[in-house]
Design an enzyme around this catalytic site. Structure first.
Site, PDB file in Angstrom:
ATOM      1  N   ASN A 198       0.857  -1.187   0.000  1.00  0.00           N
ATOM      2  CA  ASN A 198       0.000   0.000   0.000  1.00  0.00           C
ATOM      3  C   ASN A 198       0.895   1.238   0.000  1.00  0.00           C
ATOM      4  O   ASN A 198       1.457   1.601   1.029  1.00  0.00           O
ATOM      5  CB  ASN A 198      -0.900  -0.045   1.246  1.00  0.00           C
ATOM      6  CG  ASN A 198      -1.813   1.156   1.334  1.00  0.00           C
ATOM      7  OD1 ASN A 198      -1.899   1.960   0.399  1.00  0.00           O
ATOM      8  ND2 ASN A 198      -2.497   1.287   2.462  1.00  0.00           N
TER       9      ASN A 198
ATOM     10  N   LYS B 231       0.062   4.194  -0.334  1.00  0.00           N
ATOM     11  CA  LYS B 231      -0.630   5.337   0.283  1.00  0.00           C
ATOM     12  C   LYS B 231      -0.430   6.606  -0.561  1.00  0.00           C
ATOM     13  O   LYS B 231      -0.363   6.535  -1.786  1.00  0.00           O
ATOM     14  CB  LYS B 231      -0.173   5.528   1.731  1.00  0.00           C
ATOM     15  CG  LYS B 231      -0.324   4.244   2.553  1.00  0.00           C
ATOM     16  CD  LYS B 231      -0.181   4.463   4.029  1.00  0.00           C
ATOM     17  CE  LYS B 231      -0.303   3.130   4.743  1.00  0.00           C
ATOM     18  NZ  LYS B 231      -0.269   3.243   6.184  1.00  0.00           N
TER      19      LYS B 231
ATOM     20  N   GLU C  65      -5.625  -5.228  10.314  1.00  0.00           N
ATOM     21  CA  GLU C  65      -4.635  -4.181  10.572  1.00  0.00           C
ATOM     22  C   GLU C  65      -5.027  -3.433  11.846  1.00  0.00           C
ATOM     23  O   GLU C  65      -5.836  -2.493  11.791  1.00  0.00           O
ATOM     24  CB  GLU C  65      -4.590  -3.196   9.407  1.00  0.00           C
ATOM     25  CG  GLU C  65      -4.233  -3.822   8.084  1.00  0.00           C
ATOM     26  CD  GLU C  65      -3.645  -2.787   7.129  1.00  0.00           C
ATOM     27  OE1 GLU C  65      -2.503  -2.972   6.725  1.00  0.00           O
ATOM     28  OE2 GLU C  65      -4.325  -1.797   6.838  1.00  0.00           O
TER      29      GLU C  65
ATOM     30  N   SER D 234       3.063  -2.148  10.530  1.00  0.00           N
ATOM     31  CA  SER D 234       4.495  -2.148  10.817  1.00  0.00           C
ATOM     32  C   SER D 234       5.169  -3.482  10.482  1.00  0.00           C
ATOM     33  O   SER D 234       6.042  -3.939  11.223  1.00  0.00           O
ATOM     34  CB  SER D 234       4.743  -1.754  12.282  1.00  0.00           C
ATOM     35  OG  SER D 234       4.290  -0.434  12.512  1.00  0.00           O
TER      36      SER D 234
HETATM   37  P1  PGA Z   1       2.577   0.248   7.751  1.00  0.00           P
HETATM   38  O1  PGA Z   1       1.153   0.424   7.066  1.00  0.00           O
HETATM   39  O2  PGA Z   1       3.197  -1.017   7.211  1.00  0.00           O
HETATM   40  O3  PGA Z   1       3.345   1.478   7.380  1.00  0.00           O
HETATM   41  O4  PGA Z   1       2.333   0.148   9.226  1.00  0.00           O
HETATM   42  C1  PGA Z   1       0.315  -0.677   6.827  1.00  0.00           C
HETATM   43  C2  PGA Z   1      -0.963  -0.218   6.165  1.00  0.00           C
HETATM   44  O5  PGA Z   1      -1.458   0.846   6.521  1.00  0.00           O
HETATM   45  O6  PGA Z   1      -1.519  -0.908   5.285  1.00  0.00           O
END
Ligand code: PGA
Length: 244
Positions: A9, A11, A166, A207
């Site tokens: 992802n 984002k 998540e 994470s």
């Molecule tokens: P992260 O995000 O690995 O940076 O914690 C995971 C997500 O939001 O899908």
């Protein structure tokens, strides 16, 4: 045997140059053993679609609730996504539930059904906040996030969905759930989908890094990951290598 699944992802990150660099990096790896799905920001989808090797499928990070095109400024309908050749969509990410758009379970369900109706596959995210966990509400919150799907979709539709667990307190915080904490919730989610418990894929996000991926993927109910921060760098390839 469930095929492992890794989502990246991206984002709201990327310039034309950084996306090009990331695509070049990802293209150094070929794989056909596991499903890998990258979700770039929508403006970069065209470039990534045309340049990423076929080891990777693509997802859009959000979609409109129906396929009625028209006066919905700023939105993209699921049939447009399918027409473009994108095969997956992320729905219900906690950032959209809690931070960006306050999306409700009903609205998310509408997005899921209209996406499935257009032939898209869905990464549907669920997860509790820290407050939920501390008040022992994790299971009830997860169930409420899944209820519309459980009560209204048939097995064929459910098999086109990957559930991403998540925990909100683990996303982007550097604080991942322990393998046992994650597996406990995954086992609970699997029990809710008891008719397809052997086939539904439930992935963990929050994470995920190369140094915690191995212990997490060894858990019986964890079928892969949804990776945020680490999907933008070489760590993503390291995580793929750990899983495959
Ligand atoms: P992260 O995000 O690995 O940076 O914690 C995971 C997500 O939001 O899908």
């Amino acid at each position: 045997m469930r095929k492992p699944f890794i989502g990246g992802n991206w984002k709201c990150n990327g310039t034309k140059q950084t996306v090009k660099n990331l695509v070049n990096l990802l293209n150094t790896s070929f794989n056909n053993k596991i499903d890998i799905v990258c979700a770039p920001p929508v403006l970069h989808l065209d470039y990534v679609y045309n340049n990423l090797n076929e080891s990777y499928k693509l997802a859009i990070q959000n979609v409109w609730t129906s396929s009625n095109q028209g006066a919905y400024t700023g939105e993209i309908t699921p049939d447009m996504v399918a027409d473009f050749g994108i095969t997956w969509v992320i729905i219900g990410h906690s950032e959209r539930r809690h931070k960006v758009a306050n999306e409700s379970n009903k609205l998310l369900f509408d997005k899921v059904t209209s996406s499935l109706n257009c032939g898209l596959k869905v990464i549907y995210c669920v997860g509790e906040t820290l407050k939920d966990r501390e008040s022992n509400s994790t299971f009830s919150v997860i169930k409420s996030q899944l209820n519309f799907l459980l009560n209204n979709l048939n097995y064929t539709q459910l098999n086109d969905i990957v559930i991403a667990y998540e925990p909100v307190w683990a996303i982007g915080t550097g604080r991942n759930a322990t393998p046992e904490q994650a597996d406990e919730v995954h086992a609970y989610i699997r029990s809710l989908f008891y008719q397809i418990k052997d086939s539904i894929r439930i992935i963990y996000g929050g994470s995920v890094k190369p140094n915690n991926a191995k212990k997490l993927i060894e858990m019986p109910n964890i079928d892969g990951f949804l990776v945020g921060g680490c999907s933008l760098k070489k760590d993503f390839l390291d995580i793929i290598n750990i899983v495959k």
